[in-house]
Design a protein around this motif. Sequence first.
Motif, PDB file in Angstrom:
ATOM      1  N   SER A 264      -7.421  -2.965  19.687  1.00  0.00           N
ATOM      2  CA  SER A 264      -8.279  -1.789  19.133  1.00  0.00           C
ATOM      3  C   SER A 264      -7.339  -1.050  18.256  1.00  0.00           C
ATOM      4  O   SER A 264      -6.193  -1.404  18.224  1.00  0.00           O
ATOM      5  N   GLY A 265      -7.870  -0.339  17.398  1.00  0.00           N
ATOM      6  CA  GLY A 265      -7.267   0.517  16.426  1.00  0.00           C
ATOM      7  C   GLY A 265      -7.286   0.173  15.013  1.00  0.00           C
ATOM      8  O   GLY A 265      -6.861   0.873  14.217  1.00  0.00           O
ATOM      9  N   GLY A 266      -7.840  -0.943  14.641  1.00  0.00           N
ATOM     10  CA  GLY A 266      -8.242  -1.398  13.091  1.00  0.00           C
ATOM     11  C   GLY A 266      -9.134  -0.440  12.475  1.00  0.00           C
ATOM     12  O   GLY A 266      -9.638   0.332  13.034  1.00  0.00           O
ATOM     13  N   GLY A 267      -8.900  -0.764  11.405  1.00  0.00           N
ATOM     14  CA  GLY A 267     -10.089   0.019  10.617  1.00  0.00           C
ATOM     15  C   GLY A 267      -9.732   0.183   8.996  1.00  0.00           C
ATOM     16  O   GLY A 267      -8.978  -0.784   8.692  1.00  0.00           O
ATOM     17  N   LEU A 268     -10.455   0.931   8.266  1.00  0.00           N
ATOM     18  CA  LEU A 268     -10.100   1.178   6.813  1.00  0.00           C
ATOM     19  C   LEU A 268      -8.944   1.960   6.675  1.00  0.00           C
ATOM     20  O   LEU A 268      -8.850   2.937   7.207  1.00  0.00           O
ATOM     21  N   VAL A 269      -7.898   1.351   5.827  1.00  0.00           N
ATOM     22  CA  VAL A 269      -6.810   2.236   5.557  1.00  0.00           C
ATOM     23  C   VAL A 269      -6.455   2.312   4.220  1.00  0.00           C
ATOM     24  O   VAL A 269      -6.650   1.114   3.484  1.00  0.00           O
ATOM     25  N   GLN A 270      -5.843   3.199   3.582  1.00  0.00           N
ATOM     26  CA  GLN A 270      -5.666   3.290   2.026  1.00  0.00           C
ATOM     27  C   GLN A 270      -4.018   2.896   1.869  1.00  0.00           C
ATOM     28  O   GLN A 270      -3.315   2.871   2.740  1.00  0.00           O
ATOM     29  N   VAL A 271      -3.890   2.263   0.903  1.00  0.00           N
ATOM     30  CA  VAL A 271      -2.250   1.568   0.423  1.00  0.00           C
ATOM     31  C   VAL A 271      -1.693   2.619   0.795  1.00  0.00           C
ATOM     32  O   VAL A 271      -1.674   3.849   0.574  1.00  0.00           O
ATOM     33  N   GLY A 272      -0.407   2.438   1.538  1.00  0.00           N
ATOM     34  CA  GLY A 272       0.722   3.237   1.856  1.00  0.00           C
ATOM     35  C   GLY A 272       0.275   4.090   3.294  1.00  0.00           C
ATOM     36  O   GLY A 272       1.152   4.687   3.820  1.00  0.00           O
ATOM     37  N   GLY A 273      -0.952   3.948   3.873  1.00  0.00           N
ATOM     38  CA  GLY A 273      -1.204   4.711   4.935  1.00  0.00           C
ATOM     39  C   GLY A 273      -0.667   3.850   6.126  1.00  0.00           C
ATOM     40  O   GLY A 273       0.161   2.890   6.095  1.00  0.00           O
ATOM     41  N   SER A 274      -1.083   4.366   7.258  1.00  0.00           N
ATOM     42  CA  SER A 274      -0.590   3.766   8.714  1.00  0.00           C
ATOM     43  C   SER A 274      -1.567   3.461   9.725  1.00  0.00           C
ATOM     44  O   SER A 274      -2.905   4.390   9.418  1.00  0.00           O
ATOM     45  N   LEU A 275      -1.500   2.571  10.563  1.00  0.00           N
ATOM     46  CA  LEU A 275      -2.350   2.582  11.628  1.00  0.00           C
ATOM     47  C   LEU A 275      -1.584   2.172  12.941  1.00  0.00           C
ATOM     48  O   LEU A 275      -0.721   1.657  12.571  1.00  0.00           O
ATOM     49  N   ARG A 276      -2.254   2.491  13.960  1.00  0.00           N
ATOM     50  CA  ARG A 276      -1.687   1.851  15.282  1.00  0.00           C
ATOM     51  C   ARG A 276      -2.520   1.089  16.023  1.00  0.00           C
ATOM     52  O   ARG A 276      -3.579   1.612  16.180  1.00  0.00           O
TER      53      ARG A 276
ATOM     54  N   GLN B 249     -10.002  -5.728  13.163  1.00  0.00           N
ATOM     55  CA  GLN B 249      -9.990  -5.853  11.791  1.00  0.00           C
ATOM     56  C   GLN B 249      -9.149  -4.795  11.052  1.00  0.00           C
ATOM     57  O   GLN B 249      -9.414  -3.440  11.269  1.00  0.00           O
ATOM     58  N   VAL B 250      -8.356  -5.086   9.993  1.00  0.00           N
ATOM     59  CA  VAL B 250      -7.480  -3.919   9.406  1.00  0.00           C
ATOM     60  C   VAL B 250      -7.964  -4.231   7.803  1.00  0.00           C
ATOM     61  O   VAL B 250      -7.693  -5.495   7.406  1.00  0.00           O
ATOM     62  N   THR B 251      -8.493  -3.364   7.028  1.00  0.00           N
ATOM     63  CA  THR B 251      -8.674  -3.549   5.659  1.00  0.00           C
ATOM     64  C   THR B 251      -8.040  -2.383   4.992  1.00  0.00           C
ATOM     65  O   THR B 251      -8.012  -1.069   5.222  1.00  0.00           O
ATOM     66  N   VAL B 252      -7.194  -2.963   4.006  1.00  0.00           N
ATOM     67  CA  VAL B 252      -6.538  -1.933   3.323  1.00  0.00           C
ATOM     68  C   VAL B 252      -7.032  -1.736   1.992  1.00  0.00           C
ATOM     69  O   VAL B 252      -7.235  -2.822   1.252  1.00  0.00           O
ATOM     70  N   SER B 253      -7.505  -0.664   1.523  1.00  0.00           N
ATOM     71  CA  SER B 253      -8.276  -0.271   0.088  1.00  0.00           C
ATOM     72  C   SER B 253      -7.230   0.291  -0.766  1.00  0.00           C
ATOM     73  O   SER B 253      -6.272   1.080  -0.292  1.00  0.00           O
ATOM     74  N   SER B 254      -7.256  -0.138  -2.007  1.00  0.00           N
ATOM     75  CA  SER B 254      -6.300   0.202  -3.084  1.00  0.00           C
ATOM     76  C   SER B 254      -6.869   1.338  -3.866  1.00  0.00           C
ATOM     77  O   SER B 254      -8.312   1.861  -3.663  1.00  0.00           O
TER      78      SER B 254
END
Length: 129
Positions: free
Chosen positions: A7-19, A124-129
Amino acid sequence: QVQLVESGGGLVQVGGSLRLSCPTPTIHKSDYAVGWFRQVPGKEREGVGCVKQAEGIGQDLYYAVFSRGRFTIRIDHGESTPHLLLNDVRPEDTANYYCAVGWSVACEADLKGDNYLSWGQGTQVTVSS
């Protein structure tokens, strides 16, 4: 076999963090390894890193080159939950991340996933620019 649910995936911006989390409450033996991997459709699975708990020896950690300095693997022993902390994420970190558990694992030698016995379905982890 151990059931793993990330668990913990998602959409995150460039430079951000996820756990990301990978609860392992049914593992009672202390000598086991948890590996984190990622995969993009159409590409080979990629090892991110590994932590191995060995009673009397301590903890062995190994990270793939691309993850060193940005990703951290930790185990919350109270909750029996390994975590993968993603920091300073980049667009190329976009992937399905999943964990695996094994008992005859050498973290560095098995970075491609050999000797892991139980695998989760991924988050899923998706990094948006």
